[in-house]
Design a protein around this motif. Sequence first.
Motif: not given
Length: 300
Positions: A63-82
């Motif tokens: 669950p930690q790996w899943q949350g880390t991947l989703v959080f890294g992609l959603s917040q860092n890449a998508l949210y902040l990238g946009l």
Amino acid sequence: MDIRALAMGLAFAFIWASAFSSGRIIVGAAPPLTALCLRFLVSGLIGVGIALALGQSWRLTRPQWQGTLVFGLSQNALYLGLNYVAMQTLEASMAAIVASSMPLLVALFGWIALGQRLRPLGALGLAVGFAGVAVIMGSRISGGVDPLGLGLTLAGVLALTVATLAVRTASSGGNLLMIVGLQMLVGAAALALAAVLTGERWEIDWTWPLIFAFSYTVVFPSLVATWIWFLLVRRVGAVRAATFHFLSPFFGVGIAAFLLGERLGPADIAGVAIVMAGILAVQLSKQGPAAAPAKGRDGS
């Protein structure tokens, strides 16, 4: 909500809101996706290095790996990238205002997907807070705003909503600083790919404001604020923690006006006051017994 959680939320909100102004400085002198990729690469390596020095392991639970991947992609890449792309034409204060609508989406998705319920006063507080955001946005839109930039920030806040709910699994258990560092590296990898695919040019105008803004963003919004956010969500839950994003207009508009000279009009001040009233209502609603989750659903 206890005093420690309140202090953590205020510190997180201030640092988070300051990132919009530092980001605006960065994208004015460097390519947005590449600059953000470098920010997360440096922050992630620092975070992982400190975590290893403290004896933490990158052997996370599933669950930690899943949350880390989703959080890294959603917040860092998508949210902040946009947002970084949008802030090439959009004011930092406007980006902060859009981001503050996220708690409404968190509450909505929490109700639909997780069976969470808000007390009536809390729901009213969220509605009032969003009304304050609408007042500010209405004033800014009537004064002229880039529609593409606004659309990118709106798409980004949806990604931030996913990240906020995902952090519930990533923040459970130990190795917290390791998780913070790893999700930064996940974001850096995704942003590097995006920069290559979009053919972003490497053109940087090296100035002292850029160097200071980049250094500040690497340490505080990237590492310190994310670490506080994980601790806060672990302490009070995603929906309660998300209410502190309503402070983004208050801090974001103020910091942008002070550092960047962005305008601060009567509608901005009135909107911020309404948002603060919404926050007060939400916090008062949490002083009583917490609303129970729906039977058979995880509402922690």
